[in-house]
Design an enzyme around this catalytic site. Structure first.
Site, PDB file in Angstrom:
ATOM      1  N   SER A 199       8.162  18.418  15.707  1.00 13.68           N
ATOM      2  CA  SER A 199       9.214  17.828  14.881  1.00 13.68           C
ATOM      3  C   SER A 199       9.397  18.712  13.644  1.00 13.68           C
ATOM      4  CB  SER A 199       8.802  16.416  14.471  1.00 13.68           C
ATOM      5  OG  SER A 199       9.757  15.875  13.594  1.00 13.68           O
ATOM      6  N   CYS A 329      -3.977  -3.849   1.178  1.00 13.29           N
ATOM      7  CA  CYS A 329      -4.386  -3.993  -0.216  1.00 13.29           C
ATOM      8  C   CYS A 329      -3.944  -2.804  -1.058  1.00 13.29           C
ATOM      9  CB  CYS A 329      -5.889  -4.204  -0.331  1.00 13.29           C
ATOM     10  SG  CYS A 329      -6.845  -2.830   0.268  1.00 13.29           S
TER      11      CYS A 329
END
Ligand SMILES: Cc1ncc(COP(=O)(O)O)c(C=O)c1O
Length: 380
Positions: A199, A329
């Site tokens: 990519s 978190c």
């Protein structure tokens, strides 16, 4: 200071690549499928780009198919193997990129394949003995799909060893090389790989363009119907300037590979060093601190449990530092990382992925570590 340390997500475009793309945007605008001069000129640019990519990877142009990026190339491989090559068993891991994981899960839900997940060791390494056990399961045809470098934790696999093992059991081997293309030498004349993907935006090329390598022994059905482009495999007018940019970016990356590697590796070592000095009890997720077994562009930092972990990425962003999270978190979002979830780690610890490119420097790393340590220990 503005610091970009999220190069595993995407890299900045190299200005030389942009210059190479410009004539295809302004001057050479013909449709490459048209047989007149305007079209033929553009077709020649595409085919030169294909030859360039093939030469850099030591393979033949007939084995390179341009796509819209890594996700499409991964999808095309898995669907193609099932639809055209009789694959009824896919072996993969739970820490693959979703382009592979979700596609394999979809094929399994559609009852087109049996899906097996190879066991992972403590730091996310592939358990090769278990892989061999899975390869012994009777099937019409098995596909092993394992990524070369993990985009979150940088773990590398041994392509030669795993490809050889897959072939020993007459299985096909696909590897997602999106994170290593242009960063680690890939020689397809010796690698036992059937399918491999790239990519452009991960090696300082443009977004929205990639490619799939299909070993010439395998013939799969077209992955997009409705046009004769890409030798009948992918219908639709080609992303011409993207393709030209991809080939230029890969050429530059391969040429500068050793130089870039040593520059980036020095930054990574420096960051590990500084983090250990400034943040006692810092750890690293996966194998990324093991410099021989991990991709040099990725460092996934595992931070001590503190109440400040909650808004870490947000606060780094406020300080001008772009990095990426993973665990709920640390990202301040509800989306947790499926990769970190598979590792045996304390869920109270924060996680931040820093990923580097040739455009980063030591001052940026020093500023980032200083900022991070103040965020973790605000009273110090
Ligand atoms: C390992 C891996 N595979 C596939 C992709 C998807 O590539 P693209 O953005 O070109 O579709 C990414 C991008 O994050 C990746 O890191």
């Amino acid at each position: 200071m503005k610091v970009y340390l999220d190069n595993a997500a995407t890299t900045p475009l190299d200005p030389i690549v942009f210059e190479a793309m410009k004539p295809l945007m302004l001057e050479y605008f013909g449709n490459p499928s048209s047989i007149h001069g305007h079209g033929r000129t553009v077709r020649a640019h595409i085919e030169r780009s294909r030859s360039k990519v093939a030469t850099l990877l030591k393979t033949s142009p007939g084995e390179i198919f341009f796509t819209s990026g890594g996700t499409e190339a991964d999808n095309a491989t898995l669907f193609g193997c099932v639809n055209s090559l009789g694959v009824d068993h896919i072996i993969t891991s739970k820490i693959e990129h979703h382009a592979v994981l979700h596609t394999a899960e979809l094929l399994s839900r559609q009852q087109l394949v049996k899906l097996s997940f190879v066991n992972l060791k403590e730091a996310g390494q592939i358990d090769l003995e278990h892989l061999e056990t899975l390869l012994k399961i009777p099937s019409k045809k098995t596909l092993v799909s394992l990524m070369h470098a993990n985009n979150e934790i940088g773990n590398l696999i041994d392509l030669k060893k795993i490809g050889a093992l897959a072939h020993q059991y007459e299985a096909l081997f696909h590897t997602d090389t999106v994170q290593t293309m242009g960063h680690i030498e890939l020689d397809l004349s010796v690698l036992p790989v059937d399918f491999l993907v790239g990519s452009a935006h991960k090696f300082n090329g443009p977004k929205g363009v990639g490619f799939l390598y299909i070993n010439s022994h395998h013939k799969i059905n077209p992955f997009i119907n409705g046009g004769a482009q890409e030798r009948n495999m992918r219908g639709g007018t080609e992303n011409v300037y993207g393709i030209v940019g991809l080939a230029k970016a890969l050429e530059i990356s391969c040429k500068e590979l050793n130089e870039q590697k040593s520059q980036i590796l020095n930054l990574k070592k420096y960051m590990i060093d500084q983090l250990m000095k400034k943040i006692p009890d810092v750890q690293f997720n996966g194998q990324c601190a093991d410099l021989n077994d991990s991709l040099y562009t990725v460092l996934n930092v595992c931070l001590p449990p503190t109440p400040h972990n909650e808004m870490l990425l947000f606060n780094l962003d406020i300080s001008g530092i772009s990095a990426s999270g993973g665990s709920a978190c640390s990202s301040g979002s509800n989306i947790s990382s499926h990769v970190l979830a598979e590792l045996n780690r304390d869920p109270k610890r924060g996680a931040v992925r820093f990923s580097f490119s040739k455009y980063n420097n030591k001052e940026e790393i020093a500023y980032t570590v200083e900022t991070l340590s103040k965020l973790i220990h605000p009273t110090k």
